[in-house]
Scaffold this active site. Structure first.
Site, mmCIF file in Angstrom:
data_model
loop_
_atom_site.group_PDB
_atom_site.id
_atom_site.type_symbol
_atom_site.label_atom_id
_atom_site.label_comp_id
_atom_site.label_asym_id
_atom_site.label_seq_id
_atom_site.Cartn_x
_atom_site.Cartn_y
_atom_site.Cartn_z
ATOM 1 N N GLU A 38 0.851 -1.197 0.000
ATOM 2 C CA GLU A 38 0.000 0.000 0.000
ATOM 3 C C GLU A 38 0.885 1.246 0.000
ATOM 4 O O GLU A 38 1.941 1.268 0.640
ATOM 5 C CB GLU A 38 -0.845 -0.047 1.293
ATOM 6 C CG GLU A 38 -1.778 1.110 1.519
ATOM 7 C CD GLU A 38 -2.514 0.964 2.877
ATOM 8 O OE1 GLU A 38 -2.113 0.113 3.718
ATOM 9 O OE2 GLU A 38 -3.492 1.704 3.081
ATOM 10 N N LYS A 109 -9.421 2.205 -2.060
ATOM 11 C CA LYS A 109 -9.688 1.549 -0.769
ATOM 12 C C LYS A 109 -11.091 1.852 -0.250
ATOM 13 O O LYS A 109 -11.514 3.018 -0.216
ATOM 14 C CB LYS A 109 -8.621 2.001 0.237
ATOM 15 C CG LYS A 109 -8.631 1.263 1.558
ATOM 16 C CD LYS A 109 -7.387 1.656 2.372
ATOM 17 C CE LYS A 109 -7.263 0.931 3.683
ATOM 18 N NZ LYS A 109 -5.990 1.258 4.374
ATOM 19 N N CYS A 144 -5.234 -3.442 2.609
ATOM 20 C CA CYS A 144 -4.970 -3.426 4.045
ATOM 21 C C CYS A 144 -6.226 -3.584 4.896
ATOM 22 O O CYS A 144 -6.815 -4.651 4.900
ATOM 23 C CB CYS A 144 -4.173 -2.171 4.396
ATOM 24 S SG CYS A 144 -3.214 -2.344 5.919
HETATM 25 C C1 ACM Z 1 -4.114 0.095 7.141
HETATM 26 O O1 ACM Z 1 -5.231 -0.039 6.622
HETATM 27 N N1 ACM Z 1 -3.121 0.708 6.510
HETATM 28 C C2 ACM Z 1 -3.849 -0.463 8.481
#
Ligand code: ACM
Length: 264
Positions: A38, A109, A144
């Site tokens: 990420e 995301k 993530c």
């Molecule tokens: C995250 O979502 N970077 C912990």
């Protein structure tokens, strides 16, 4: 088909250095699919939204165009986390680049972790699966913290994913309990590229926990990195083996679902 996960330490704000490092890795790793963490181009812990805006890249920026070019000439599928600028929005995104560029896509995301909510906008398009027909592989992406929601991987599996790519900047170890379960319950491969290193930018010392992993479709750990070393994990995958969701002559994890009894 081989997949590799590149675990490394993206340096905060050193976009050019991180970019050159990623380019070099793409050229050196022979696998057909390569996954990076990420926000691999910028680092993670922005002071605020305006700082993120300075580093965010639009999809037609020269760096992303270079990834597109490399996917084509190196004949690889690439998945790379970056901060994306689109109009007045900023997304925590993962670029998916294919040898045939018409399949390229960007995942934004869905579940923003902690103070990411002060920095990024939430996705405006949700989950999707790219059916890369030239290699007969169906790829889904989550980023993530999306892992905390079984709905993320379930959605991707129901959309037909053979493999879920998960670029990450994880600062805990609890995900090691859940990720193999997400692979098992959906019968998909799952690859997690976590980063290593530290950032201390907002009065909090963030230690990224490494231990990137690739899980098989029965939830087994195929490859696992160490907690604080730069590494490449590589394994062979057989995407078509994930498609029959039966695990005995009667039960099938998709047709056995009883959605009408599930809470919405
Ligand atoms: C995250 O979502 N970077 C912990």
């Amino acid at each position: 088909m081989q997949i590799s996960v590149k675990q490394f330490n993206p340096l905060f704000g050193e976009t050019e250095k991180n970019f050159l490092f990623i380019i070099d890795s793409i050229r050196k790793i022979p696998s057909q699919i390569i996954l990076f963490p990420e926000l691999a181009l910028t680092g993670y812990d922005f002071h605020d939204r305006s700082e993120a805006e300075k580093f965010a890249l639009s999809p037609d920026s020269s760096m992303l165009k270079e990834f597109e070019y490399l996917a084509r000439v190196e004949n690889k599928i690439l998945c790379i986390g970056f901060a994306e600028k689109s109009g007045d929005k900023i997304y925590n995104s993962a670029g998916l680049f294919f040898p045939e560029s018409k399949y390229n896509n960007i995942y934004r995301k869905t579940h923003l972790f902690y103070k990411e909510r002060l920095i990024f906008d939430e996705t405006d398009r949700g989950f999707f699966v790219v059916d890369y027909e030239p290699w007969d592989i169906k790829i889904g992406t989550m980023i993530c913290y999306d892992w905390r929601f079984p709905e993320s991987s379930r959605t991707l599996a129901l959309m037909g994913a053979d493999i879920i790519l998960c670029p990450s900047n994880l600062v805990t170890d609890v995900w090691h309990i859940a990720m193999p379960a997400r692979a098992l319950e959906n019968k998909v491969y799952l690859a997690v590229a976590n980063r290593i290193g530290k950032e201390n930018r907002n009065g909090v010392n963030l230690v990224f926990k490494g231990k990137s992993a690739i899980y098989g479709y029965n939830g087994e750990v195929l490859e696992q990195a160490k907690k604080d070393t730069e590494e490449v994990l590589t394994t062979e995958i057989e995407p078509e083996k994930t498609r029959n969701k039966s695990f005995n002559e009667i039960n099938n994890i998709f047709s056995d679902r009883r959605a009408k009894w599930y809470f919405k």
